[in-house]
Design an enzyme around this catalytic site. Structure first.
Site, short mmCIF file in Angstrom:
data_model
loop_
_atom_site.label_atom_id
_atom_site.label_comp_id
_atom_site.label_asym_id
_atom_site.label_seq_id
_atom_site.Cartn_x
_atom_site.Cartn_y
_atom_site.Cartn_z
N ASP A 132 0.66 -1.21 0.02
CA ASP A 132 0.08 0.01 0.15
C ASP A 132 0.83 1.03 0.02
O ASP A 132 0.68 2.00 -0.62
CB ASP A 132 -0.84 0.18 1.32
CG ASP A 132 -1.87 -1.15 1.51
OD1 ASP A 132 -2.88 -0.78 1.06
OD2 ASP A 132 -1.28 -2.13 1.58
N THR A 135 -6.74 -4.76 0.89
CA THR A 135 -5.50 -5.02 1.80
C THR A 135 -5.71 -6.33 2.47
O THR A 135 -5.08 -7.11 2.55
CB THR A 135 -5.29 -3.94 2.32
OG1 THR A 135 -4.82 -2.90 1.54
CG2 THR A 135 -4.01 -3.97 3.13
MG MG Z 1 -6.49 0.85 -0.08
#
Ligand code: MG
Ligand code: AMP
Ligand code: MG
EC number: 3.1.3.7
Length: 334
Positions: free
Chosen positions: A77, A148
């Site tokens: 990320d 995620t």
């Molecule tokens: Mg995200």
């Protein structure tokens, strides 16, 4: 560079006999800011996809909890957002760019910068209503890695990279990279794909397919459910419920005929989750709103949270909207 992507245009094109082009679309001499931005966002999203794969291959995910155990951030990320935002800002310094991850300001390694632009997009005409847009009028919403939680659990095809582009508060163009598309399809399959779209032009990079007629197949969250979410899904009288990760992934399920509605009657999803997916869905005639039926706004001052949830369909929007219980609506303030 040429992609081997499938291609879909919203309406059956009617061509001008003299120019060979569809009315309402212009091919500027020199490319418009919007088409240059979309062409760059395509290459930048692809680069982010390679970063997402590389972090898994290296084996250290560097997981950090943000607000709670189901709200995570990984090294992928962080690196993907640095890559996307810095690459965009170098080429388009007057853009407003809003990324999901709260990162300290630091010099970005040159290795993370993507300078390319996808030629196939530059060859497309810009819809006339967007031809005079200036760089400073555009807002870009970036989700460097959507899904995620699922990424950390190895559900890799749930993951997407999302770059959405808004003008006057409306989502008008978007790019979705799916880094692990085809990852279970065998060694000969091409890994990863990129879907892109512009309102008034169409959406490309996939084969449009409708869900089975007469069946109510709902796709919803697997990691962020609660009573409101399940009450709303149950009220839709579903034939099947798919619980998968990612807003981008769920919109892909709608446009590829795997699900008939994306229902998320809860706060939690943000503007960077919906901006790019909404464009792709709208470009093929679908509809995405909050649970009350309100359009989402994407101007730079807007609050990030989609507090009143998400309701999206490719077809039959009214059926699903009419089934949202009043108790659910009353609990979700826009
Ligand atoms: Mg995200
Ligand atoms: P999901 O369908 O659960 O994958 O959610 C779609 C997107 O919204 C993902 O980016 C999630 O991280 C985000 N999201 C949804 N609900 C929440 C929540 N309660 N907390 C944090 N993020 C959420
Ligand atoms: Mg997300």
């Amino acid at each position: 560079m040429l992609s081997s992507c499938g291609r879909f245009v919203l309406q059956p094109p009617t061509y001008d006999l003299l120019t060979g082009r569809r009315p309402g679309l212009i091919m500027a001499s020199g490319h418009t800011v919007l088409m240059r931005l979309v062409a760059s966002a395509y290459s930048i999203a692809q680069k982010a996809g390679t970063i997402v794969r590389r972090v898994i291959a290296e084996g250290d995910l560097g997981i950090v909890e943000k607000t709670c155990a189901t709200d995570l951030q990984t090294k992928a990320d962080r690196l993907a957002q640095m890559s996307i935002c810095s690459s965009l800002a170098r080429k388009f310094p007057k853009l407003t760019i809003i990324g999901e991850e709260d990162l300290p300001f630091e010099e970005v390694d040159q290795e993370l910068i993507e300078d390319g632009q996808w030629e196939e997009i530059l060859q497309q005409p810009c819809p006339t209503q967007y031809s005079a847009i200036k760089e400073e009028d555009l807002v870009v919403w970036v989700d460097p890695l959507d899904g995620t939680k699922e990424y950390t659990e190895g559900l890799l095809d749930n993951v997407t990279v999302l770059i959405g582009i808004a003008y006057e508060g409306k989502a008008i163009a978007g790019v979705i990279n799916q880094p692990y598309y085809n990852y279970q399809a065998g060694p000969d399959a091409t890994l990863g794909r990129t879907i892109w779209g512009v309102l008034g032009l169409g959406a490309f990079g996939f084969q449009l397919k409708e869900a089975p007629a007469g069946k109510h197949i709902i796709t919803t969250t697997r990691s962020h459910s609660n009573k409101l979410v399940t009450d709303c899904v149950t009220a839709m009288n579903p034939d099947d419920v798919l619980r998968v990760g990612g807003a981008g992934n769920k919109i892909i399920q709608l446009i590829e005929g795997k699900a008939s509605a994306y229902v998320f009657a809860s706060p939690g999803c943000k503007k960077w989750d919906t901006c790019a997916p909404e464009v792709i869905l709208h470009a093929v005639g679908g509809k995405l709103t909050d649970i009350h039926g309100n359009a989402l706004q994407y101007n730079k001052e807007v609050k990030h949270m989609n507090s009143a949830g998400v309701l999206a369909t490719l077809r039959d929007y009214d059926y699903y909207a009419s089934r949202v219980p009043e108790s659910v609506k009353n609990a979700l303030v826009p």
